[in-house]
Motif scaffolding. Structure first.
Motif, PDB file in Angstrom:
ATOM      1  N   ASN A  10      13.665   0.459  -7.664  1.00 39.13           N
ATOM      2  CA  ASN A  10      12.441   0.299  -6.780  1.00 39.13           C
ATOM      3  C   ASN A  10      11.125   0.651  -7.310  1.00 39.13           C
ATOM      4  OD1 ASN A  10      14.150  -0.621  -4.861  1.00 39.13           O
ATOM      5  ND2 ASN A  10      14.585   1.563  -3.978  1.00 39.13           N
ATOM      6  N   THR A  20       8.166   5.736  -4.751  1.00 36.98           N
ATOM      7  CA  THR A  20       9.193   5.101  -3.665  1.00 36.98           C
ATOM      8  C   THR A  20       9.941   6.082  -3.059  1.00 36.98           C
ATOM      9  OG1 THR A  20      10.966   4.175  -5.038  1.00 36.98           O
ATOM     10  CG2 THR A  20       8.995   2.964  -4.681  1.00 36.98           C
ATOM     11  N   HIS A  21      10.082   5.999  -1.701  1.00 39.83           N
ATOM     12  CA  HIS A  21      11.089   6.630  -0.864  1.00 39.83           C
ATOM     13  C   HIS A  21      11.743   6.058   0.006  1.00 39.83           C
ATOM     14  CE1 HIS A  21       7.913   6.843   2.349  1.00 39.83           C
ATOM     15  NE2 HIS A  21       7.231   6.328   1.374  1.00 39.83           N
ATOM     16  N   GLU A  22      12.481   6.738   1.099  1.00 40.78           N
ATOM     17  CA  GLU A  22      12.918   6.020   2.446  1.00 40.78           C
ATOM     18  C   GLU A  22      12.434   6.918   3.507  1.00 40.78           C
ATOM     19  OE1 GLU A  22      13.759   3.208   3.025  1.00 40.78           O
ATOM     20  OE2 GLU A  22      14.442   2.521   0.899  1.00 40.78           O
ATOM     21  N   GLY A  23      11.381   7.483   3.656  1.00 42.15           N
ATOM     22  CA  GLY A  23      10.726   8.232   4.644  1.00 42.15           C
ATOM     23  C   GLY A  23       9.952   9.587   4.214  1.00 42.15           C
ATOM     24  N   SER A  24      10.082   9.998   3.180  1.00 39.74           N
ATOM     25  CA  SER A  24       9.689  11.561   2.746  1.00 39.74           C
ATOM     26  C   SER A  24       8.166  11.272   2.711  1.00 39.74           C
ATOM     27  CB  SER A  24      10.448  12.192   2.160  1.00 39.74           C
ATOM     28  OG  SER A  24      11.810  12.317   2.214  1.00 39.74           O
ATOM     29  N   ASP A  58      19.919   2.130   1.480  1.00 39.88           N
ATOM     30  CA  ASP A  58      19.278   0.824   2.277  1.00 39.88           C
ATOM     31  C   ASP A  58      18.962  -0.339   1.613  1.00 39.88           C
ATOM     32  OD1 ASP A  58      18.669   0.120   4.746  1.00 39.88           O
ATOM     33  OD2 ASP A  58      16.658   0.833   4.796  1.00 39.88           O
ATOM     34  N   LYS A  69       8.133   2.345   0.702  1.00 41.81           N
ATOM     35  CA  LYS A  69       9.679   2.320   1.099  1.00 41.81           C
ATOM     36  C   LYS A  69      10.360   1.582   0.012  1.00 41.81           C
ATOM     37  CE  LYS A  69       9.278   4.400   5.772  1.00 41.81           C
ATOM     38  NZ  LYS A  69       9.474   4.066   6.981  1.00 41.81           N
ATOM     39  N   GLY A  70      11.345   2.030  -0.391  1.00 43.30           N
ATOM     40  CA  GLY A  70      12.253   1.426  -1.378  1.00 43.30           C
ATOM     41  C   GLY A  70      12.882   0.231  -1.009  1.00 43.30           C
ATOM     42  N   HIS A  71      13.072   0.002   0.124  1.00 43.78           N
ATOM     43  CA  HIS A  71      13.781  -1.320   0.493  1.00 43.78           C
ATOM     44  C   HIS A  71      12.603  -2.257   0.973  1.00 43.78           C
ATOM     45  CE1 HIS A  71      12.809   0.234   4.467  1.00 43.78           C
ATOM     46  NE2 HIS A  71      12.792  -0.789   4.992  1.00 43.78           N
ATOM     47  N   GLU A  72      11.249  -2.057   0.874  1.00 43.82           N
ATOM     48  CA  GLU A  72      10.160  -2.775   1.145  1.00 43.82           C
ATOM     49  C   GLU A  72       9.406  -3.139  -0.280  1.00 43.82           C
ATOM     50  OE1 GLU A  72       7.535  -0.862   4.218  1.00 43.82           O
ATOM     51  OE2 GLU A  72       9.315  -1.252   5.563  1.00 43.82           O
ATOM     52  N   SER A 100       5.830  -5.667  -1.565  1.00 43.86           N
ATOM     53  CA  SER A 100       4.623  -4.840  -1.397  1.00 43.86           C
ATOM     54  C   SER A 100       3.497  -5.194  -2.674  1.00 43.86           C
ATOM     55  CB  SER A 100       5.046  -3.500  -1.473  1.00 43.86           C
ATOM     56  OG  SER A 100       5.794  -3.111  -0.412  1.00 43.86           O
TER      57      SER A 100
END
Ligand SMILES: Cc1cc2nc3c(=O)[nH]c(=O)nc-3n(C[C@H](O)[C@H](O)[C@H](O)COP(=O)(O)O)c2cc1C
Length: 215
Positions: A63, A160-164, A55, A189-192, A196
């Motif tokens: 990230n 950082t993660h993408e949902g977990s 992503d 979330k990594g893409h955010e 942040s």
């Protein structure tokens, strides 16, 4: 008059103590009891991988590394990046294969660099991405290597993660250090992560680890 003054002083001392207690009478322990003196006792350890990722496309700075940088800015802590002896693949698909293989074989990937002077620090932030629901195996290498020297430290997990989410980071810390004081983790979330910085500041305020006012 003297008795009256003693009475007023007693109120001044006891009212704040009463207001710090939660409903069940226990002291709230989500927050450091006193602001932590962040001038020299904080270490920020992290593992992060630049390259192609989920992503975000190709990134030059991982990230989790970005998040660690925010924590450093807010706390003045010292950074230690966990660098793998064998660099991980840049491509996302190749990386997925290596990660799966490491987990399936319970591998402890070697760490290239050494962490010195751990006794200088009392609060250790530990950060990583999430790979297949867990912190990468190299985090286990880190804990295996420094387990004795990390005993008695206070930990602050982040990642950082993408949902977990990053509950697995806290779980792993508890596995290695069942009696340690561990603060509430922050996962982003990594893409955010690039948007942040303030969120990280708010989290540090909430848990009570803020930079001492510079005079
Ligand atoms: C091999 C691999 C496995 C991943 N597995 C998960 C996962 O299970 N859950 C999740 O939320 N994100 C997963 N991700 C996404 C990363 O956790 C996320 O992109 C993270 O921000 C990467 O951090 P880094 O740039 O610091 O390495 C995975 C990424 C990779 C490369």
């Amino acid at each position: 008059m003297k008795k009256f003054l003693i009475f007023v002083f007693s109120l001044l001392i006891f009212i704040p103590l009463i207001s710090c207690r939660s409903d069940d009478g226990n002291k709230i322990n989500r927050k450091a009891e006193n602001p932590v003196d962040t001038n020299n006792n904080i270490l920020i350890v992290y593992f992060s991988r630049a390259g192609e990722n989920y992503d975000v496309g190709y990134i030059n700075i991982g990230n989790t590394a970005v998040m660690a940088g925010y924590i450093k800015d807010y706390t003045g802590g010292t950074i230690f990046e966990i660098i793998p002896a064998t660099p991980y693949p840049e491509g996302y698909e190749d990386m997925k294969k290596v990660s799966q293989q490491e987990t399936a074989n319970n591998i402890r990937p070697e760490i290239k660099n050494q962490l010195e002077n751990l006794d200088r620090y009392s609060v250790i932030f530990v950060g990583s991405p999430i790979w297949y629901g867990e912190p990468p195996m190299i985090m286990r290498t880190f804990y295996d290597t420094y387990k004795d020297k990390l005993a008695g430290k206070t930990f602050v997990p982040f990642g950082t993660h993408e949902g977990s989410g990053v509950n697995s980071c806290t779980r792993l810390l508890k596995e290695y250090f069942p009696n340690a004081k561990i603060f509430e983790a922050l996962g982003i979330k990594g893409h955010e992560v690039n948007n942040s910085r303030e969120l990280v500041g708010e989290w540090l305020q909430k848990i009570g680890i803020t930079k001492k006012e510079q005079k």
